[in-house]
Design a protein around this motif. Structure first.
Motif, PDB file in Angstrom:
ATOM      1  N   ASP A 119       0.829  -1.205   0.000  1.00  0.00           N
ATOM      2  CA  ASP A 119       0.000   0.000   0.000  1.00  0.00           C
ATOM      3  C   ASP A 119       0.865   1.257   0.000  1.00  0.00           C
ATOM      4  O   ASP A 119       0.591   2.219  -0.730  1.00  0.00           O
ATOM      5  CB  ASP A 119      -0.929   0.006   1.220  1.00  0.00           C
ATOM      6  CG  ASP A 119      -2.046  -1.021   1.124  1.00  0.00           C
ATOM      7  OD1 ASP A 119      -2.322  -1.503   0.009  1.00  0.00           O
ATOM      8  OD2 ASP A 119      -2.643  -1.339   2.171  1.00  0.00           O
ATOM      9  N   ASP A 120       1.912   1.260   0.806  1.00  0.00           N
ATOM     10  CA  ASP A 120       2.806   2.424   0.855  1.00  0.00           C
ATOM     11  C   ASP A 120       3.518   2.621  -0.485  1.00  0.00           C
ATOM     12  O   ASP A 120       3.721   3.759  -0.932  1.00  0.00           O
ATOM     13  CB  ASP A 120       3.835   2.242   1.971  1.00  0.00           C
ATOM     14  CG  ASP A 120       3.240   2.402   3.363  1.00  0.00           C
ATOM     15  OD1 ASP A 120       2.109   2.923   3.471  1.00  0.00           O
ATOM     16  OD2 ASP A 120       3.898   2.003   4.346  1.00  0.00           O
ATOM     17  N   ALA A 121       3.903   1.508  -1.121  1.00  0.00           N
ATOM     18  CA  ALA A 121       4.599   1.603  -2.408  1.00  0.00           C
ATOM     19  C   ALA A 121       3.687   2.197  -3.477  1.00  0.00           C
ATOM     20  O   ALA A 121       4.110   3.059  -4.268  1.00  0.00           O
ATOM     21  CB  ALA A 121       5.104   0.232  -2.832  1.00  0.00           C
ATOM     22  N   VAL A 122       2.432   1.758  -3.508  1.00  0.00           N
ATOM     23  CA  VAL A 122       1.488   2.306  -4.488  1.00  0.00           C
ATOM     24  C   VAL A 122       1.240   3.786  -4.212  1.00  0.00           C
ATOM     25  O   VAL A 122       1.177   4.607  -5.142  1.00  0.00           O
ATOM     26  CB  VAL A 122       0.178   1.500  -4.464  1.00  0.00           C
ATOM     27  CG1 VAL A 122      -0.873   2.173  -5.354  1.00  0.00           C
ATOM     28  CG2 VAL A 122       0.419   0.063  -4.932  1.00  0.00           C
ATOM     29  N   ALA A 123       1.124   4.141  -2.936  1.00  0.00           N
ATOM     30  CA  ALA A 123       0.921   5.550  -2.588  1.00  0.00           C
ATOM     31  C   ALA A 123       2.094   6.413  -3.049  1.00  0.00           C
ATOM     32  O   ALA A 123       1.915   7.577  -3.432  1.00  0.00           O
ATOM     33  CB  ALA A 123       0.712   5.692  -1.082  1.00  0.00           C
ATOM     34  N   SER A 124       3.289   5.834  -3.046  1.00  0.00           N
ATOM     35  CA  SER A 124       4.465   6.591  -3.476  1.00  0.00           C
ATOM     36  C   SER A 124       4.390   6.938  -4.957  1.00  0.00           C
ATOM     37  O   SER A 124       4.947   7.955  -5.391  1.00  0.00           O
ATOM     38  CB  SER A 124       5.743   5.803  -3.189  1.00  0.00           C
ATOM     39  OG  SER A 124       5.901   4.723  -4.098  1.00  0.00           O
ATOM     40  N   LEU A 125       3.733   6.102  -5.746  1.00  0.00           N
ATOM     41  CA  LEU A 125       3.582   6.414  -7.171  1.00  0.00           C
ATOM     42  C   LEU A 125       2.730   7.656  -7.360  1.00  0.00           C
ATOM     43  O   LEU A 125       3.061   8.533  -8.165  1.00  0.00           O
ATOM     44  CB  LEU A 125       2.958   5.226  -7.905  1.00  0.00           C
ATOM     45  CG  LEU A 125       3.759   3.930  -7.923  1.00  0.00           C
ATOM     46  CD1 LEU A 125       3.018   2.885  -8.754  1.00  0.00           C
ATOM     47  CD2 LEU A 125       5.162   4.149  -8.468  1.00  0.00           C
ATOM     48  N   LEU A 143      -8.657  -3.027 -13.817  1.00  0.00           N
ATOM     49  CA  LEU A 143      -7.436  -2.248 -14.002  1.00  0.00           C
ATOM     50  C   LEU A 143      -7.706  -1.171 -15.042  1.00  0.00           C
ATOM     51  O   LEU A 143      -8.083  -1.485 -16.176  1.00  0.00           O
ATOM     52  CB  LEU A 143      -6.303  -3.154 -14.472  1.00  0.00           C
ATOM     53  CG  LEU A 143      -4.927  -2.490 -14.654  1.00  0.00           C
ATOM     54  CD1 LEU A 143      -4.325  -2.149 -13.297  1.00  0.00           C
ATOM     55  CD2 LEU A 143      -3.984  -3.404 -15.437  1.00  0.00           C
ATOM     56  N   GLY A 144      -7.555   0.084 -14.669  1.00  0.00           N
ATOM     57  CA  GLY A 144      -7.829   1.177 -15.587  1.00  0.00           C
ATOM     58  C   GLY A 144      -9.268   1.164 -16.062  1.00  0.00           C
ATOM     59  O   GLY A 144     -10.197   0.972 -15.274  1.00  0.00           O
ATOM     60  N   ALA A 145      -9.463   1.335 -17.368  1.00  0.00           N
ATOM     61  CA  ALA A 145     -10.813   1.339 -17.933  1.00  0.00           C
ATOM     62  C   ALA A 145     -11.414  -0.055 -17.998  1.00  0.00           C
ATOM     63  O   ALA A 145     -12.612  -0.216 -18.232  1.00  0.00           O
ATOM     64  CB  ALA A 145     -10.790   1.962 -19.332  1.00  0.00           C
ATOM     65  N   THR A 152      -3.906  -8.820 -12.129  1.00  0.00           N
ATOM     66  CA  THR A 152      -5.101  -8.893 -11.286  1.00  0.00           C
ATOM     67  C   THR A 152      -4.779  -8.449  -9.867  1.00  0.00           C
ATOM     68  O   THR A 152      -5.525  -7.670  -9.251  1.00  0.00           O
ATOM     69  CB  THR A 152      -5.671 -10.322 -11.286  1.00  0.00           C
ATOM     70  OG1 THR A 152      -6.059 -10.675 -12.623  1.00  0.00           O
ATOM     71  CG2 THR A 152      -6.883 -10.442 -10.384  1.00  0.00           C
ATOM     72  N   VAL A 153      -3.664  -8.927  -9.327  1.00  0.00           N
ATOM     73  CA  VAL A 153      -3.258  -8.492  -7.982  1.00  0.00           C
ATOM     74  C   VAL A 153      -2.939  -7.001  -7.991  1.00  0.00           C
ATOM     75  O   VAL A 153      -3.280  -6.269  -7.053  1.00  0.00           O
ATOM     76  CB  VAL A 153      -2.062  -9.314  -7.481  1.00  0.00           C
ATOM     77  CG1 VAL A 153      -1.543  -8.765  -6.162  1.00  0.00           C
ATOM     78  CG2 VAL A 153      -2.462 -10.775  -7.315  1.00  0.00           C
ATOM     79  N   ALA A 154      -2.315  -6.514  -9.053  1.00  0.00           N
ATOM     80  CA  ALA A 154      -2.032  -5.083  -9.151  1.00  0.00           C
ATOM     81  C   ALA A 154      -3.319  -4.265  -9.138  1.00  0.00           C
ATOM     82  O   ALA A 154      -3.404  -3.215  -8.486  1.00  0.00           O
ATOM     83  CB  ALA A 154      -1.239  -4.792 -10.421  1.00  0.00           C
ATOM     84  N   ALA A 155      -4.336  -4.734  -9.860  1.00  0.00           N
ATOM     85  CA  ALA A 155      -5.614  -4.028  -9.877  1.00  0.00           C
ATOM     86  C   ALA A 155      -6.228  -3.989  -8.481  1.00  0.00           C
ATOM     87  O   ALA A 155      -6.808  -2.979  -8.067  1.00  0.00           O
ATOM     88  CB  ALA A 155      -6.572  -4.699 -10.866  1.00  0.00           C
ATOM     89  N   TRP A 156      -6.089  -5.098  -7.745  1.00  0.00           N
ATOM     90  CA  TRP A 156      -6.598  -5.139  -6.370  1.00  0.00           C
ATOM     91  C   TRP A 156      -5.852  -4.125  -5.494  1.00  0.00           C
ATOM     92  O   TRP A 156      -6.471  -3.396  -4.706  1.00  0.00           O
ATOM     93  CB  TRP A 156      -6.440  -6.555  -5.820  1.00  0.00           C
ATOM     94  CG  TRP A 156      -6.961  -6.719  -4.430  1.00  0.00           C
ATOM     95  CD1 TRP A 156      -8.257  -6.925  -4.052  1.00  0.00           C
ATOM     96  CD2 TRP A 156      -6.190  -6.685  -3.220  1.00  0.00           C
ATOM     97  NE1 TRP A 156      -8.338  -7.012  -2.672  1.00  0.00           N
ATOM     98  CE2 TRP A 156      -7.090  -6.881  -2.150  1.00  0.00           C
ATOM     99  CE3 TRP A 156      -4.833  -6.523  -2.950  1.00  0.00           C
ATOM    100  CZ2 TRP A 156      -6.658  -6.899  -0.817  1.00  0.00           C
ATOM    101  CZ3 TRP A 156      -4.401  -6.540  -1.630  1.00  0.00           C
ATOM    102  CH2 TRP A 156      -5.310  -6.728  -0.577  1.00  0.00           C
ATOM    103  N   LEU A 157      -4.536  -4.033  -5.642  1.00  0.00           N
ATOM    104  CA  LEU A 157      -3.765  -3.061  -4.869  1.00  0.00           C
ATOM    105  C   LEU A 157      -4.160  -1.630  -5.228  1.00  0.00           C
ATOM    106  O   LEU A 157      -4.300  -0.771  -4.336  1.00  0.00           O
ATOM    107  CB  LEU A 157      -2.273  -3.259  -5.122  1.00  0.00           C
ATOM    108  CG  LEU A 157      -1.618  -4.497  -4.508  1.00  0.00           C
ATOM    109  CD1 LEU A 157      -0.178  -4.621  -5.000  1.00  0.00           C
ATOM    110  CD2 LEU A 157      -1.651  -4.431  -2.983  1.00  0.00           C
ATOM    111  N   LEU A 158      -4.332  -1.355  -6.503  1.00  0.00           N
ATOM    112  CA  LEU A 158      -4.694  -0.007  -6.924  1.00  0.00           C
ATOM    113  C   LEU A 158      -6.086   0.378  -6.445  1.00  0.00           C
ATOM    114  O   LEU A 158      -6.366   1.561  -6.224  1.00  0.00           O
ATOM    115  CB  LEU A 158      -4.595   0.115  -8.443  1.00  0.00           C
ATOM    116  CG  LEU A 158      -3.168   0.187  -8.998  1.00  0.00           C
ATOM    117  CD1 LEU A 158      -3.164  -0.051 -10.502  1.00  0.00           C
ATOM    118  CD2 LEU A 158      -2.527   1.531  -8.665  1.00  0.00           C
ATOM    119  N   ALA A 159      -6.964  -0.589  -6.270  1.00  0.00           N
ATOM    120  CA  ALA A 159      -8.292  -0.298  -5.739  1.00  0.00           C
ATOM    121  C   ALA A 159      -8.220   0.113  -4.274  1.00  0.00           C
ATOM    122  O   ALA A 159      -9.078   0.852  -3.780  1.00  0.00           O
ATOM    123  CB  ALA A 159      -9.205  -1.517  -5.900  1.00  0.00           C
TER     124      ALA A 159
END
Length: 230
Positions: free
Chosen positions: A34-40, A79-81, A92-99
């Motif tokens: 979560d912290d890594a995604v927030a850094s983006l 993920l995205g649109a 799929t895991v990335a999309a879950w993290l971004l959510a």
């Protein structure tokens, strides 16, 4: 131009509904992701590209949808649109993290064949960051699944030094070290992140980014890393 990159692993057990009673065991990993995604988002990119391994390479400029139903839980993510169906597990895991940590910029995906040639991965990464668009990467990849006797690939004495080298490269923001990972050895050690890391290496070459390695553990005998380059 590349303004930031975050590296996260993609075990399905990151999703608490899948982990059930074992969910707390990966709380520290979820928090690091979560912290890594927030850094983006903090890097103020114009777009985020999610890079992850897959059976076949595919450019997904409008994202896609994925499901954890094959793992026993009816959870669908976008993920995205979300225009392309059936995202690979990594995306799929990335999309879950971004959510969990929404971003306010366009998100696209790049699936990279797990057996892709290193030179092709590096070239793909360089192509992602051509021009003046401020680009951030979310790079999904696991280390060796051969760290213990109970690991999916059983114990291989080469696994720990391999993962240690990856951890050093991520901690030092060293694209050259990632570029030099051996595809054959990576396959023998059940490494799921090699191709995606080499895409990042191609994108980061010459970017002069600093690095933070925030997670380096092998729960369940699989190497998981979380890092931020910015």
């Amino acid at each position: 131009m590349l303004v930031a990159a975050a590296v996260c692993p993609h075990p399905p057990l990151l999703v608490p509904e899948l982990a059930a009673g074992a969910a707390p065991e990966l709380d520290a990993l979820r928090a690091a992701c979560d912290d890594a995604v927030a850094s983006l988002a903090a890097a103020r990119p114009d777009r985020i590209v999610v890079v992850g391994s897959a059976p076949e390479s595919a450019d997904l400029p409008h994202g896609g949808t994925g499901s954890f139903a094959p793992f026993g839980v009816d959870v669908t993510v976008r993920l995205g649109a979300g225009e392309a169906p059936d995202l690979p597990l990594s995306l799929t895991v990335a999309a879950w993290l971004l959510a969990r940590t929404p971003v306010a910029v366009p998100v696209s995906g790049l699936a990279v064949a797990a057996d892709a040639d290193a030179a092709d991965c590096l070239a793909a990464g360089a192509d992602l960051v051509r021009g003046e668009t401020r680009t951030a990467l979310l790079v999904m990849g696991d280390g060796s699944a051969c760290r213990t006797e109970k690991a999916p690939g059983y114990l291989d004495p080469r696994a720990e030094p391999y993962d240690a080298a990856v951890a050093r490269a991520l901690a030092d923001a060293d694209p050259l070290a990632l570029a030099g990972l051996d595809p054959d050895l990576s396959e023998e050690l059940w490494v799921a992140g090699r191709a995606a890391w080499q895409v990042m290496a191609g994108a980061a070459d010459g970017a002069g980014l600093g690095a933070r390695l925030t997670y380096d553990e092998a729960p369940y005998g699989v190497g998981y890393f979380v890092a931020v380059w910015s």
